[in-house]
Scaffold this active site. Structure first.
Site, PDB file in Angstrom:
ATOM      1  N   HIS A 198      -0.699  72.354  60.425  1.00  0.00           N
ATOM      2  CA  HIS A 198      -0.359  73.549  61.223  1.00  0.00           C
ATOM      3  C   HIS A 198       1.080  74.018  60.941  1.00  0.00           C
ATOM      4  CE1 HIS A 198       0.704  70.478  64.610  1.00  0.00           C
ATOM      5  NE2 HIS A 198       1.769  70.706  63.854  1.00  0.00           N
ATOM      6  N   HIS A 230       5.141  71.781  70.524  1.00  0.00           N
ATOM      7  CA  HIS A 230       6.418  71.355  69.943  1.00  0.00           C
ATOM      8  C   HIS A 230       7.550  71.829  70.846  1.00  0.00           C
ATOM      9  CE1 HIS A 230       3.471  71.612  66.666  1.00  0.00           C
ATOM     10  NE2 HIS A 230       4.187  70.741  65.983  1.00  0.00           N
ATOM     11  N   HIS A 287       4.759  64.297  56.534  1.00  0.00           N
ATOM     12  CA  HIS A 287       5.990  65.085  56.576  1.00  0.00           C
ATOM     13  C   HIS A 287       7.002  64.458  57.514  1.00  0.00           C
ATOM     14  CE1 HIS A 287       3.774  66.923  59.983  1.00  0.00           C
ATOM     15  NE2 HIS A 287       4.770  67.750  60.294  1.00  0.00           N
ATOM     16  N   GLU A 338       1.235  63.066  63.685  1.00  0.00           N
ATOM     17  CA  GLU A 338       0.340  64.148  64.141  1.00  0.00           C
ATOM     18  C   GLU A 338      -1.102  63.889  63.723  1.00  0.00           C
ATOM     19  OE1 GLU A 338       3.390  67.986  64.347  1.00  0.00           O
ATOM     20  OE2 GLU A 338       2.087  67.818  62.608  1.00  0.00           O
TER      21      GLU A 338
HETATM   22  C1  DHB Z   1       6.986  71.748  59.866  1.00  0.00           C
HETATM   23  C2  DHB Z   1       5.724  71.179  60.000  1.00  0.00           C
HETATM   24  C3  DHB Z   1       5.161  70.955  61.252  1.00  0.00           C
HETATM   25  O1  DHB Z   1       3.947  70.361  61.464  1.00  0.00           O
HETATM   26  C4  DHB Z   1       5.845  71.341  62.365  1.00  0.00           C
HETATM   27  O2  DHB Z   1       5.258  71.188  63.552  1.00  0.00           O
HETATM   28  C5  DHB Z   1       7.130  71.909  62.266  1.00  0.00           C
HETATM   29  C6  DHB Z   1       7.681  72.099  61.018  1.00  0.00           C
HETATM   30  C7  DHB Z   1       7.597  72.016  58.543  1.00  0.00           C
HETATM   31  O3  DHB Z   1       7.018  71.648  57.517  1.00  0.00           O
HETATM   32  O4  DHB Z   1       8.646  72.638  58.475  1.00  0.00           O
HETATM   33 FE    FE Z   2       3.725  69.941  63.996  1.00  0.00          FE
END
Ligand code: DHB
Ligand code: FE
Length: 280
Positions: A12, A59, A193, A240
């Protein structure tokens, strides 16, 4: 009766929404990201879900340190896109399904999952970006959406096993709703990530692809992945992916994949996407 026909998982990444909102999807950086959703857009136009139970995390848009629900279900009539600091995204309001949502909330709580019931909240990129990626830019969303928010931001998030069990309980709840509805469950977030600290930018293609492989078939081993493995192997935000297990748990014993997509990079994140069908 209502029935869960399919499951879908997708990252997402907020920048995916920004790329769509600013008309950048054909740029060389973004084209391979969006190419992976072409199949899904056609498939959704054919399969026409009535309701999507959309598992996502907030978030710090609707919730902050004042209140941290582990599992929350949106039972309201509609949910507005959240203002995440740059104004709300120019996407339609999300229309809920209060009758089904209240039925699921009641069934889950009596099934010993202590849900937080939310009637009013704004929904952030965790929910709106999957809708944009999978449906495209539309004047209104073609399905009702029941937001199911999971805390994966503040320690401790729920275990993968608990998420799977919640998915199973959601399937029982949907199966006992008398109206004839085509219901899909979507799990969002991930894949690997980390957006802060010394390991910012961490991506683990091998691990991600094993997780995608694991979504197909009986998937039982995925329930046992401990938090520390997500953290170590997929970065601090890789946790996540426990939300994908709610979707997977809702599909039952075994699945087959209808579509799969994986691409790096998109912002700081490995984009993963899979569409699943239960195998009975
Ligand atoms: C990013 C990815 C995410 O899942 C998120 O919630 C906020 C930022 C990103 O890749 O910048
Ligand atoms: Fe996220």
């Amino acid at each position: 009766m209502a029935r869960i026909t399919n499951g879908l998982a997708t990252s997402h990444v907020p920048a995916i929404g920004v790329a769509m909102d600013l008309g950048k999807t054909d740029e060389p950086y973004w084209q391979p990201v969006f190419a992976g959703y072409d199949w899904t857009r056609q498939w959704l136009a054919q399969t026409k879900p009535d309701v999507i139970i959309l598992v996502y995390n907030d978030h710090a848009s609707a919730f902050d340190m004042k209140i941290i629900p582990t599992f929350a279900i949106g039972c309201g009539e509609r949910f507005k896109p959240a203002d995440e600091g740059w104004g709300p995204r120019p996407v339609p309001d999300v229309i809920g399904h209060p009758e089904l949502a209240w039925h699921i909330a009641q069934s889950l709580i009596l099934d010993e999952f202590d849900m937080t019931i939310i009637n009013e909240m704004d929904v952030d990129h965790g929910l709106t970006v999957p809708l944009s990626a999978c449906f495209g830019a539309l004047p209104e969303w073609p399905a009702k959406v029941i937001p199911l928010a999971v805390n994966v931001v503040t320690y401790p998030p729920p275990s993968g096993n608990r998420c799977w069990a919640l998915g199973e309980a959601i399937a029982r709840a949907v199966a006992s709703f008398p109206e004839d509805l085509n219901v899909q469950v979507w799990g969002t977030g991930g894949m690997s990530h980390q957006i802060q600290g010394p390991r910012a930018g961490l991506i683990n293609r091998e691990w991600d692809n094993r997780f995608l492989d694991g979504m197909v078939g009986d998937s039982d081993h995925l329930r046992r992945i401990p938090h520390i493995e997500y953290l170590r192997e997929t970065g601090s935000e890789g946790i996540e992916m426990v939300m994908w297990l709610i979707m997977r748990g809702a599909l039952g014993r075994a699945t087959r994949a209808l579509h799969r997509h994986y691409h790096v990079p998109a912002s700081n994140t490995a984009v993963g996407h899979i569409v699943l069908e239960p195998v009975t």
